[in-house]
Design a protein around this motif. Structure first.
Motif, PDB file in Angstrom:
ATOM      1  N   ARG A  72      22.079  18.199  34.855  1.00  0.00           N
ATOM      2  CA  ARG A  72      22.001  19.524  34.228  1.00  0.00           C
ATOM      3  C   ARG A  72      20.672  20.203  34.534  1.00  0.00           C
ATOM      4  O   ARG A  72      20.623  21.416  34.757  1.00  0.00           O
TER       5      ARG A  72
ATOM      6  N   TRP B 287      21.655  14.336  31.939  1.00  0.00           N
ATOM      7  CA  TRP B 287      20.497  15.208  31.766  1.00  0.00           C
ATOM      8  C   TRP B 287      19.911  15.600  33.117  1.00  0.00           C
ATOM      9  O   TRP B 287      19.592  16.761  33.353  1.00  0.00           O
TER      10      TRP B 287
ATOM     11  N   ALA C 118      13.718  32.235  33.651  1.00  0.00           N
ATOM     12  CA  ALA C 118      13.741  31.518  32.373  1.00  0.00           C
ATOM     13  C   ALA C 118      15.113  31.593  31.724  1.00  0.00           C
ATOM     14  O   ALA C 118      15.634  30.597  31.216  1.00  0.00           O
ATOM     15  N   ILE C 119      15.735  32.775  31.756  1.00  0.00           N
ATOM     16  CA  ILE C 119      17.023  32.922  31.084  1.00  0.00           C
ATOM     17  C   ILE C 119      18.108  32.193  31.882  1.00  0.00           C
ATOM     18  O   ILE C 119      19.017  31.600  31.306  1.00  0.00           O
TER      19      ILE C 119
ATOM     20  N   LEU D  65      28.223  20.887  30.968  1.00  0.00           N
ATOM     21  CA  LEU D  65      28.101  19.665  30.179  1.00  0.00           C
ATOM     22  C   LEU D  65      29.315  18.760  30.418  1.00  0.00           C
ATOM     23  O   LEU D  65      29.177  17.548  30.596  1.00  0.00           O
TER      24      LEU D  65
ATOM     25  N   PRO E  30      28.667  24.961  28.291  1.00  0.00           N
ATOM     26  CA  PRO E  30      29.589  23.866  27.971  1.00  0.00           C
ATOM     27  C   PRO E  30      30.347  23.312  29.179  1.00  0.00           C
ATOM     28  O   PRO E  30      30.574  22.102  29.239  1.00  0.00           O
ATOM     29  N   SER E  31      30.743  24.143  30.149  1.00  0.00           N
ATOM     30  CA  SER E  31      31.529  23.577  31.257  1.00  0.00           C
ATOM     31  C   SER E  31      30.669  22.685  32.133  1.00  0.00           C
ATOM     32  O   SER E  31      31.146  21.676  32.667  1.00  0.00           O
TER      33      SER E  31
ATOM     34  N   SER F 177      17.599  28.426  31.015  1.00  0.00           N
ATOM     35  CA  SER F 177      17.900  28.007  29.641  1.00  0.00           C
ATOM     36  C   SER F 177      19.369  28.192  29.287  1.00  0.00           C
ATOM     37  O   SER F 177      19.941  27.373  28.569  1.00  0.00           O
ATOM     38  N   THR F 178      20.021  29.254  29.807  1.00  0.00           N
ATOM     39  CA  THR F 178      21.440  29.408  29.486  1.00  0.00           C
ATOM     40  C   THR F 178      22.269  28.330  30.180  1.00  0.00           C
ATOM     41  O   THR F 178      23.283  27.898  29.654  1.00  0.00           O
TER      42      THR F 178
ATOM     43  N   VAL G  52      21.401  25.206  30.722  1.00  0.00           N
ATOM     44  CA  VAL G  52      21.308  23.964  29.963  1.00  0.00           C
ATOM     45  C   VAL G  52      22.341  23.951  28.830  1.00  0.00           C
ATOM     46  O   VAL G  52      22.894  22.913  28.499  1.00  0.00           O
ATOM     47  N   ALA G  53      22.623  25.113  28.249  1.00  0.00           N
ATOM     48  CA  ALA G  53      23.554  25.174  27.121  1.00  0.00           C
ATOM     49  C   ALA G  53      24.991  25.432  27.550  1.00  0.00           C
ATOM     50  O   ALA G  53      25.867  25.567  26.702  1.00  0.00           O
TER      51      ALA G  53
ATOM     52  N   VAL H 176      27.990  31.366  28.589  1.00  0.00           N
ATOM     53  CA  VAL H 176      26.658  31.772  28.129  1.00  0.00           C
ATOM     54  C   VAL H 176      25.941  32.604  29.175  1.00  0.00           C
ATOM     55  O   VAL H 176      25.323  33.626  28.865  1.00  0.00           O
TER      56      VAL H 176
END
Lengths: 264, 245
Positions: free
Chosen positions: A140, A137, A107-108, A120, A117-118, A111-112, A114-115, A201
């Motif tokens: 990712r 999307w 899970a971690i 993205l 920045p590189s 979820s990390t 998805v957030a 992250v």
């Protein structure tokens, strides 16, 4: 007062990290290229946005997410939590008793990512270059699934104490086989997505999980067994991104066959 | 003004959506599995607000600054037509952004502890310090080398998979000979080298180069620089471990 001071501190750290990049770019720009940068003003404002954005981002993570995430990793890997308060049981702990750890790891990891920045940044570029065929999307999510799977398997490896290189070499074999079958356009992007997933992250939380696990599982050493989670997190996204491309290719083929048949 | 505020608000919402999974995972494990209250609710909210704001600014800056800059550099080098300078720039970018990378500094310190505990080097602060510095320069060199190889690949249009497979073979062969303690660190060092500012710049450079050279496809040829930068450190770090150990 204290909080705003922290942001300034993070900002100066970020500027210091970026300094080599700025020196290299402007050095080459002035000495070698000797041409003005187009839209210099806009580029500079963009650079300031990036610096400020990263400083806020890192500071916010430091305030909100890292303390609780790291604490959680320690608590979940604590034998007392896994097996209740029974001391004797600790010695006979099996790999199955760590189910919550694997769940948390997956899970971690997901979820990390998805957030991140590189990731993205690469996804935005991929969507732009592919003319929308690869969606920001979709890419990712594919990468995040890979990281989640990878980190869950990596924690299992720490618990079971099996050698890291067997997993990595097996992963390489899968990547090479998939490369032969995956659409040619996705290959370079899939290889890239391995390297970009693990940064600001993901790394701190995952490292805390690995070190916590290695220091509490009986017979593991934090120094020797705590590493390797990042390696899993960089390997599995390649597999899932190529898998995602293969799946959408198959679905497209199936759909075009269907329309072909109805057209007849 | 309205043209600026509406996209910014939408961008803020996007960032919030990106962050939502982490918030859900952390609250779920805290409340349902560990069964503890969430500590410092106020700080959590404030920190989350900062993260959302930061991510939004970062994405705006990416489109305004880093992407155009990387592409402008790629076009300028392509127009200049000097291979040597392009490769020098590629090396400098890879080396310079890696040598000061905080994640790498942390990993190098950790590796020096392992080497000292394993008896590969003397257990003194000086020996550990010089081991860690050597390791950092090794990784930075390997990333500089990786970007150079990657740029050459884009210029000549070589398929990426052959180079990557050769790299994997290198990793596997080195694994056989490298000291056991270094393997975990070496494998991890591939993932930590590429920072949040390097990635957009290097990606834009690759895509810019591939789209300014005739016959190259930005999608198949432009990506892949990061892949090399995550592969070579593994080989170089294991080599370093063999040399010192």
């Amino acid at each position: 007062m204290n909080l705003s001071f922290n942001i300034l501190h993070t900002l100066s750290d970020t500027i210091f990290d970026v300094l080599p990049i700025v020196v290299i770019i402007f050095g080459f720009q002035l000495l070698v290229i000797r041409r003005p940068i187009p839209n210099l003003r806009k580029v500079l404002i963009g650079f300031i946005y990036v610096l400020l954005g990263l400083a806020f981002f890192l500071d916010g993570l430091e305030i909100a997410l890292f303390p609780i995430g790291k604490l959680m990793a320690q608590q979940l890997t604590d034998p007392a939590f896994i097996y209740g308060e029974v001391e004797e049981a600790v010695r006979s702990l099996q790999w199955r008793d760590y189910v919550y750890v694997y769940l948390f790891a997956a899970a971690i990891g997901f979820s990390t990512t998805v957030a991140e920045p590189s990731l993205l940044a690469v996804a935005i570029k991929a969507q732009e270059v592919s003319g929308g065929a690869i969606s920001t999307w979709g890419l990712r999510i594919a990468v995040a699934i890979g990281v989640g799977l990878g980190i869950a398997l990596g924690t299992f490896r720490i618990v079971s104490g099996t050698p890291l290189h067997y997993y990595i070499i097996a992963g390489y074999v899968i990547v090479i086989i998939q490369t032969a079958f995956a659409p040619k356009t996705i290959i370079a992007l899939a290889y890239d997505s391995g390297g970009v997933t693990t940064s600001t992250v993901t790394v701190p939380l995952v490292t805390a999980l690995g070190l916590g696990l290695a220091s509490t599982v009986p017979g593991r050493s934090a120094l020797l067994d705590g590493f390797g989670l990042i390696a899993f997190a960089s390997l599995f996204p390649m597999i899932t991104v190529m898998g995602y491309a293969q799946l959408s290719e198959w679905r497209q083929k199936a759909a075009s066959k269907k329309t072909h048949r109805t057209g007849e | 003004m309205k043209d600026f505020i509406l996209p910014f608000l939408r961008s803020l919402l996007d960032s919030l959506r990106d962050l939502l999974p982490i918030l859900l995972v952390i609250s779920f494990f805290q409340l349902a599995i560990l069964q503890q209250p969430i500590p410092n609710m106020g700080e959590m909210l404030y920190g989350t607000f900062l993260v959302v704001l930061g991510l939004t600014l970062f994405v705006q800056g990416l489109e305004m600054g880093l992407f155009p800059l990387g592409e402008a550099m790629a076009y300028a080098f392509a127009r200049k037509g000097s291979l040597i300078w392009l490769l020098a720039f590629a090396f400098a970018l890879g080396f310079g952004t890696t040598v000061a990378e905080p994640a790498l500094i942390a990993v190098a310190d950790e590796a020096s502890k392992i080497a000292a505990a394993g008896g590969a080097i003397e257990n003194t602060p000086q020996a550990m310090e010089s081991y860690a510095t050597g390791l950092r320069f090794t990784v930075a060199l390997s990333v500089g080398f990786a970007i150079v190889i990657g740029v050459v690949r884009i210029l000549y249009g070589w398929p990426i998979q052959y180079l990557i497979i050769v790299g994997y073979a290198g990793v596997v062969i080195m694994t056989v000979f490298a000291p056991k303690e270094i393997i975990g660190i070496a494998y991890d060092s591939g993932g930590v080298t590429t920072s949040t500012i390097t990635v957009p710049l290097v990606t834009a450079l690759g895509v810019g180069l591939a789209s300014s050279i005739k016959g190259r496809n930005p999608l198949t040829d432009g990506f892949g620089l990061i892949a090399f930068a995550s592969l070579t450190p593994m080989i170089f770090v294991m080599g370093y471990g063999m040399l010192i150990g």
